[in-house]
Design an enzyme around this catalytic site. Structure first.
Site, PDB file in Angstrom:
ATOM      1  CE1 TYR A  35      19.625  -2.281  18.696  1.00 28.73           C
ATOM      2  CE2 TYR A  35      21.189  -2.826  20.556  1.00 28.73           C
ATOM      3  CZ  TYR A  35      19.846  -2.330  19.959  1.00 28.73           C
ATOM      4  OH  TYR A  35      19.023  -1.915  20.981  1.00 28.73           O
TER       5      TYR A  35
ATOM      6  CE  LYS B 169      19.983   1.037  19.760  1.00 29.63           C
ATOM      7  NZ  LYS B 169      18.851   2.000  19.790  1.00 29.63           N
TER       8      LYS B 169
HETATM    9  N1  LIG Z   1      14.280  -3.972  24.786  1.00 28.46           N
HETATM   10  C1  LIG Z   1      15.601  -3.608  24.979  1.00 28.46           C
HETATM   11  O1  LIG Z   1      16.072  -4.630  25.730  1.00 28.46           O
HETATM   12  C2  LIG Z   1      16.407  -2.554  24.334  1.00 28.46           C
HETATM   13  C3  LIG Z   1      17.611  -2.584  24.999  1.00 28.46           C
HETATM   14  C4  LIG Z   1      18.631  -1.597  24.633  1.00 28.46           C
HETATM   15  C5  LIG Z   1      17.991  -0.732  23.952  1.00 28.46           C
HETATM   16  N2  LIG Z   1      16.816  -0.710  23.302  1.00 28.46           N
HETATM   17  C6  LIG Z   1      16.508   0.253  22.409  1.00 28.46           C
HETATM   18  O2  LIG Z   1      15.324   0.980  22.575  1.00 28.46           O
HETATM   19  C7  LIG Z   1      14.467   1.361  21.628  1.00 28.46           C
HETATM   20  C8  LIG Z   1      13.077   0.819  21.586  1.00 28.46           C
HETATM   21  O3  LIG Z   1      13.263  -0.346  21.288  1.00 28.46           O
HETATM   22  P1  LIG Z   1      11.739  -1.615  22.018  1.00 28.46           P
HETATM   23  O4  LIG Z   1      12.487  -2.436  22.845  1.00 28.46           O
HETATM   24  O5  LIG Z   1      10.685  -0.512  22.554  1.00 28.46           O
HETATM   25  O6  LIG Z   1      11.677  -2.194  20.784  1.00 28.46           O
HETATM   26  P2  LIG Z   1      10.064  -2.354  19.778  1.00 28.46           P
HETATM   27  O7  LIG Z   1      10.498  -3.247  18.560  1.00 28.46           O
HETATM   28  O8  LIG Z   1       9.033  -2.637  20.790  1.00 28.46           O
HETATM   29  O9  LIG Z   1      10.050  -0.850  19.386  1.00 28.46           O
HETATM   30  C9  LIG Z   1      10.616  -0.155  18.096  1.00 28.46           C
HETATM   31  C10 LIG Z   1       9.617   0.551  17.552  1.00 28.46           C
HETATM   32  O10 LIG Z   1      10.802   1.300  16.519  1.00 28.46           O
HETATM   33  C11 LIG Z   1       9.832   1.330  15.193  1.00 28.46           C
HETATM   34  N3  LIG Z   1      10.566   1.528  14.068  1.00 28.46           N
HETATM   35  C12 LIG Z   1      11.486   0.519  13.768  1.00 28.46           C
HETATM   36  N4  LIG Z   1      12.033   1.194  12.383  1.00 28.46           N
HETATM   37  C13 LIG Z   1      11.408   2.201  12.227  1.00 28.46           C
HETATM   38  C14 LIG Z   1      11.294   3.180  11.170  1.00 28.46           C
HETATM   39  N5  LIG Z   1      12.055   3.108   9.989  1.00 28.46           N
HETATM   40  N6  LIG Z   1      10.572   4.413  11.189  1.00 28.46           N
HETATM   41  C15 LIG Z   1       9.723   4.543  12.269  1.00 28.46           C
HETATM   42  N7  LIG Z   1       9.828   3.710  13.142  1.00 28.46           N
HETATM   43  C16 LIG Z   1      10.483   2.517  13.181  1.00 28.46           C
HETATM   44  C17 LIG Z   1       8.926   0.008  15.314  1.00 28.46           C
HETATM   45  O11 LIG Z   1       7.938   0.242  14.452  1.00 28.46           O
HETATM   46  C18 LIG Z   1       8.777  -0.102  16.895  1.00 28.46           C
HETATM   47  O12 LIG Z   1       7.436   0.543  17.018  1.00 28.46           O
HETATM   48  C19 LIG Z   1      15.239   0.924  20.195  1.00 28.46           C
HETATM   49  O13 LIG Z   1      15.946   2.075  19.877  1.00 28.46           O
HETATM   50  C20 LIG Z   1      15.844  -0.150  20.700  1.00 28.46           C
HETATM   51  O14 LIG Z   1      17.509  -0.415  20.110  1.00 28.46           O
HETATM   52  C21 LIG Z   1      15.804  -1.556  23.563  1.00 28.46           C
END
Ligand SMILES: NC(=O)c1ccc[n+]([C@@H]2O[C@H](COP(=O)([O-])OP(=O)(O)OC[C@H]3O[C@@H](n4cnc5c(N)ncnc54)[C@H](O)[C@@H]3O)[C@@H](O)[C@H]2O)c1
Length: 248
Positions: free
Chosen positions: A156, A160
């Protein structure tokens, strides 16, 4: 007339916590939004309905972002439904955590394909429309893990960090056409992705966050809204953290 009236956006992972908040913010600011989603048709349709009920415009499109076909479907939907494309938010992402020495190749590949190669596919598919727009915005949702590393997240954090390098190169390559490319690096945001962390781990994480709270999807969406708008036209190639001061 609001800030993004007449603009067309794609948000990937729009049925997830952060993606949903971003899609709502862009739609509320007047953008038409293609809601890209992976599996959960119910959530994506509910989001589309709530956006249209508030007077916004959105279509939901199921598309696997880790494939070229998925990226092409999203761009086609934007052009077919709204006649062009101005804003791309690469937000879809997954985790497959595990200590590096035991990390399976399949888990490495799945995270690379979904979190990094997806940006290659979608920006490639979207680039002609974005350059034509002479306004384009690409916003990549990275993570503080790409800046600081994180035990159990070799795949991951590498994906990133890769996204950050890609952001800077695209910013340079697209600048002459007034397309800006930036990355947003969230810290710990309360979504399904962090829901599985135990109370003890959460408490330990919070000790490292000067603002002493987990972030909310809205915190990330507000920055994306700013970067998507006219007020951010002189900002490109940046990695901007939304992390309560975790990394500084
Ligand atoms: N939540 C956190 O603390 C956090 C921190 C840093 C970065 N992020 C990043 O933010 C972004 C959103 O994360 P989130 O927390 O909302 O997570 P989440 O799991 O709620 O949402 C992620 C979404 O991506 C979709 N997804 C996954 N694989 C896919 C694919 N192959 N094709 C299409 N859609 C796909 C999932 O269905 C889901 O709806 C991500 O890139 C994550 O890495 C999140």
């Amino acid at each position: 007339m609001t800030a993004l009236t007449g603009r067309v956006s794609i948000v990937t992972g729009a049925s997830g916590g952060i993606g949903q908040a971003i899609a709502e913010s862009l739609a509320d600011a007047g953008s038409s939004v293609v809601l890209g989603y992976g599996r959960s048709t119910e959530k994506a349709e509910a989001l589309r309905t709530s956006i249209t009920e508030r007077g916004g415009q959105a279509v939901a499109v199921q598309a696997d972002v880790s494939t070229a076909a998925g990226a092409a479907a999203l761009v086609k939907a934007a052009v077919d439904a709204y006649g062009g494309l101005d804003i791309v938010i690469n937000n879809a992402g997954i985790t497959r955590d595990g200590l590096f020495m035991r990390m399976k190749e399949a888990d490495w590949d799945a995270v690379m394909d979904t979190n990094l190669k997806s940006v290659y596919y979608l920006v490639q598919a979207a680039s002609r429309q974005l350059l034509r727009s002479r306004y384009g915005r690409v916003i990549n949702i990275a993570s503080v893990a790409g800046l600081m590393g994180n035990i159990g997240q070799a795949n991951y954090s590498a994906a990133k960090a890769g996204m950050m390098g890609l952001t800077k190169t695209l910013a340079r390559e697209f600048a002459s056409r007034k397309v800006t490319v930036n990355a947003v690096a969230p810290g710990f945001i309360e979504t399904e992705m962090t829901a599985s962390l135990g109370a003890e781990i959460k408490a330990r994480l919070l000790e490292q966050v000067p603002l002493a709270r987990l972030g909310q999807p809205r915190d990330v969406a507000d920055l994306c809204l700013f970067l998507a708008g006219d007020a951010a036209s002189y900002i490109t190639g940046q990695i901007i953290q939304v992390d309560g001061g975790l990394v500084m």
